[in-house]
Design a protein around this motif. Structure first.
Motif, PDB file in Angstrom:
ATOM      1  N   ASP A  94       0.820  -1.210   0.000  1.00  0.00           N
ATOM      2  CA  ASP A  94       0.000   0.000   0.000  1.00  0.00           C
ATOM      3  C   ASP A  94       0.854   1.261   0.000  1.00  0.00           C
ATOM      4  OD1 ASP A  94      -2.753   1.090   0.040  1.00  0.00           O
ATOM      5  OD2 ASP A  94      -2.096   1.967   1.941  1.00  0.00           O
ATOM      6  N   ASP A  95       1.957   1.246   0.771  1.00  0.00           N
ATOM      7  CA  ASP A  95       2.819   2.431   0.804  1.00  0.00           C
ATOM      8  C   ASP A  95       3.457   2.683  -0.563  1.00  0.00           C
ATOM      9  OD1 ASP A  95       2.238   3.064   3.393  1.00  0.00           O
ATOM     10  OD2 ASP A  95       4.094   2.259   4.247  1.00  0.00           O
ATOM     11  N   VAL A  96       3.914   1.632  -1.230  1.00  0.00           N
ATOM     12  CA  VAL A  96       4.515   1.800  -2.548  1.00  0.00           C
ATOM     13  C   VAL A  96       3.453   2.233  -3.557  1.00  0.00           C
ATOM     14  CG1 VAL A  96       5.751   0.655  -4.436  1.00  0.00           C
ATOM     15  CG2 VAL A  96       6.369   0.178  -2.053  1.00  0.00           C
ATOM     16  N   TYR A  97       2.257   1.678  -3.444  1.00  0.00           N
ATOM     17  CA  TYR A  97       1.158   2.082  -4.323  1.00  0.00           C
ATOM     18  C   TYR A  97       0.864   3.574  -4.162  1.00  0.00           C
ATOM     19  CZ  TYR A  97      -3.700   2.823  -5.781  1.00  0.00           C
ATOM     20  OH  TYR A  97      -4.851   3.324  -6.354  1.00  0.00           O
ATOM     21  N   HIS A 151       7.883  -3.577  -7.810  1.00  0.00           N
ATOM     22  CA  HIS A 151       7.250  -3.897  -6.533  1.00  0.00           C
ATOM     23  C   HIS A 151       5.752  -4.086  -6.796  1.00  0.00           C
ATOM     24  CE1 HIS A 151       5.701  -3.400  -2.456  1.00  0.00           C
ATOM     25  NE2 HIS A 151       6.951  -3.545  -2.004  1.00  0.00           N
ATOM     26  N   PRO A 152       5.096  -5.051  -6.130  1.00  0.00           N
ATOM     27  CA  PRO A 152       3.664  -5.280  -6.361  1.00  0.00           C
ATOM     28  C   PRO A 152       2.800  -4.034  -6.164  1.00  0.00           C
ATOM     29  CG  PRO A 152       4.588  -7.090  -5.108  1.00  0.00           C
ATOM     30  CD  PRO A 152       5.670  -6.049  -5.211  1.00  0.00           C
ATOM     31  N   GLY A 153       3.204  -3.141  -5.258  1.00  0.00           N
ATOM     32  CA  GLY A 153       2.439  -1.906  -5.062  1.00  0.00           C
ATOM     33  C   GLY A 153       2.481  -1.017  -6.277  1.00  0.00           C
ATOM     34  N   ALA A 154       3.631  -0.974  -6.952  1.00  0.00           N
ATOM     35  CA  ALA A 154       3.750  -0.192  -8.186  1.00  0.00           C
ATOM     36  C   ALA A 154       2.969  -0.858  -9.314  1.00  0.00           C
ATOM     37  CB  ALA A 154       5.226  -0.041  -8.565  1.00  0.00           C
ATOM     38  N   VAL A 155       3.034  -2.194  -9.378  1.00  0.00           N
ATOM     39  CA  VAL A 155       2.273  -2.930 -10.393  1.00  0.00           C
ATOM     40  C   VAL A 155       0.792  -2.593 -10.275  1.00  0.00           C
ATOM     41  CG1 VAL A 155       1.493  -5.225 -11.122  1.00  0.00           C
ATOM     42  CG2 VAL A 155       3.921  -4.829 -10.614  1.00  0.00           C
ATOM     43  N   ARG A 156       0.301  -2.576  -9.059  1.00  0.00           N
ATOM     44  CA  ARG A 156      -1.123  -2.278  -8.820  1.00  0.00           C
ATOM     45  C   ARG A 156      -1.510  -0.929  -9.420  1.00  0.00           C
ATOM     46  NH1 ARG A 156      -3.327  -0.810  -2.822  1.00  0.00           N
ATOM     47  NH2 ARG A 156      -5.259   0.224  -3.456  1.00  0.00           N
ATOM     48  N   TYR A 157      -0.694   0.102  -9.183  1.00  0.00           N
ATOM     49  CA  TYR A 157      -1.029   1.426  -9.707  1.00  0.00           C
ATOM     50  C   TYR A 157      -0.968   1.440 -11.230  1.00  0.00           C
ATOM     51  CZ  TYR A 157      -0.919   6.257 -11.074  1.00  0.00           C
ATOM     52  OH  TYR A 157      -1.198   7.435 -11.714  1.00  0.00           O
ATOM     53  N   TYR A 158       0.115   0.890 -11.797  1.00  0.00           N
ATOM     54  CA  TYR A 158       0.267   0.935 -13.249  1.00  0.00           C
ATOM     55  C   TYR A 158      -0.860   0.188 -13.962  1.00  0.00           C
ATOM     56  CZ  TYR A 158       4.923   2.805 -12.330  1.00  0.00           C
ATOM     57  OH  TYR A 158       5.967   3.579 -11.900  1.00  0.00           O
ATOM     58  N   GLU A 159      -1.267  -0.933 -13.408  1.00  0.00           N
ATOM     59  CA  GLU A 159      -2.364  -1.670 -14.027  1.00  0.00           C
ATOM     60  C   GLU A 159      -3.675  -0.901 -13.924  1.00  0.00           C
ATOM     61  OE1 GLU A 159      -0.890  -6.306 -13.890  1.00  0.00           O
ATOM     62  OE2 GLU A 159      -2.165  -5.583 -12.243  1.00  0.00           O
ATOM     63  N   GLU A 160      -3.851  -0.155 -12.835  1.00  0.00           N
ATOM     64  CA  GLU A 160      -5.057   0.667 -12.680  1.00  0.00           C
ATOM     65  C   GLU A 160      -5.153   1.727 -13.773  1.00  0.00           C
ATOM     66  OE1 GLU A 160      -5.433   2.483  -8.862  1.00  0.00           O
ATOM     67  OE2 GLU A 160      -5.963   0.616  -7.833  1.00  0.00           O
TER      68      GLU A 160
END
Length: 334
Positions: free
Chosen positions: A273-276, A313-322
């Motif tokens: 969440d913090d990385v996101y 990082h999975p948090g960054a992946v989450r944002y980019y996919e969004e």
């Protein structure tokens, strides 16, 4: 002086942002940068300020930027959890992730990427009387002469060594000085060194300082197509980069040099969440960063994952996919 005032002003704003909601659990991470005379440090301070202003009040999450010896030390700081975020050269990311170069046989599995930032532009600078061809081949004329290759174990030193070794030039034949960018510029002006290596985002403050004082007495060495091909013999990281005319005082013609990517790295155990939230804050506030340093003007969401040498990082992946970015399989970790 302008940079010092700007950093001081940002520090005040950051402290104001961090003072809100102090009753909640606060998570302040360390962001390792490099010496204050280059680009890593002011961009790192801008990222830290952005996190404190945009994320501190609501999420109680912030970064604190520290000066370091650069990419080499930053990998160590990440590995030892003395820093949780760091700005790294692409070459260091590739070395660390593959367990090669200075990390031969010791793969750094805990490093992940957040975002590509900007290109790290090589500035190999020598006194004009040593620039016979005007290309990096002239570095061979520095045998026995004093040359500042950057702080010991810094990204500046080791990427410079790598580039020169690919060109069959041995910096160990020079009388090496291990100084930061500002000190190197001063030493050039004082006549105590004959050249310096100052890779950073354009424009580099220390290079501006040196050219303002010495003008035509200095030369930024260029790269030919063949030399760029040689530099990429082991790692295909460097691309041609044109430094426009008038970027530095007295630079009346463009110079073709090379550049490699810089990226924001993070430990894999920082929360998703913090990385996101940080990734989202960066790309929703690009004008803020771009107002601090020209190097970040190259940043865009479309380029966020270009050339990354380690998985996201999975948090960054989450944002980019969004936001609709297609993440290749090699940039995802299982």
């Amino acid at each position: 002086m302008k940079l010092k005032k700007m950093l001081a002003a940002m520090a005040v704003v950051a402290s104001m942002g961090a003072s809100v909601n102090v009753g909640a659990e606060e998570r302040s991470y360390i962001l390792a940068t490099a010496s204050t005379g280059g680009t890593y440090y002011p961009v790192g301070v801008a990222l830290a300020t952005l996190s404190k202003v945009k994320l501190g009040p609501k999420y109680q999450f912030s970064l604190s930027a520290i000066s370091s010896a650069g990419s080499g030390e930053n990998v160590k700081l990440l590995n030892e959890n003395e820093a949780q975020f760091a700005i790294l050269q692409g070459l260091y990311g590739a070395w660390a992730w593959q367990g090669s170069g200075p990390y031969k046989g010791v793969k750094q599995d805990d490093i992940r990427a957040v975002s590509m930032l900007w290109q790290n532009v090589e500035h190999f600078i020598v006194r004009s009387d040593l620039a016979e061809t005007g290309t990096v081949a002239d570095l061979s004329k520095l045998d026995g002469k004093k040359f500042s290759i950057g702080k010991k174990n810094s990204g500046t030193e080791n990427s410079g060594r790598h580039i020169m070794s690919e060109l069959s030039i041995s910096p160990d034949n020079f009388h090496l000085a291990f100084m930061g960018y500002g000190a190197s510029a001063n030493a050039l002006q004082n006549g105590t060194i004959e050249g310096m290596n100052t890779p950073a985002g354009v424009p580099v403050g220390a290079v501006t300082q040196a050219f303002a004082a010495m003008g035509d007495d200095l030369k930024i060495l260029s790269f030919t197509d063949e030399q760029i091909k040689q530099v990429n013999s082991t790692y295909n990281l460097w691309t041609a980069y044109e430094i426009p005319a008038n970027t530095y005082p007295g630079l009346d013609k463009p110079i073709t040099t090379v550049a490699q990517p810089n990226f924001l790295a993070v430990r894999d155990d920082v929360s998703d969440d913090d990385v996101y939230q940080l990734t989202k804050a960066i790309y929703e506030n690009l004008p803020f960063l771009q107002g601090i340093h020209k190097a970040t003007k190259a940043m865009a969401i479309e380029k966020a994952i270009a050339g990354l040498p380690v998985p996201l990082h999975p948090g960054a992946v989450r944002y980019y996919e969004e936001v609709g970015i297609d993440i290749p399989a090699e940039l995802k970790t299982q």
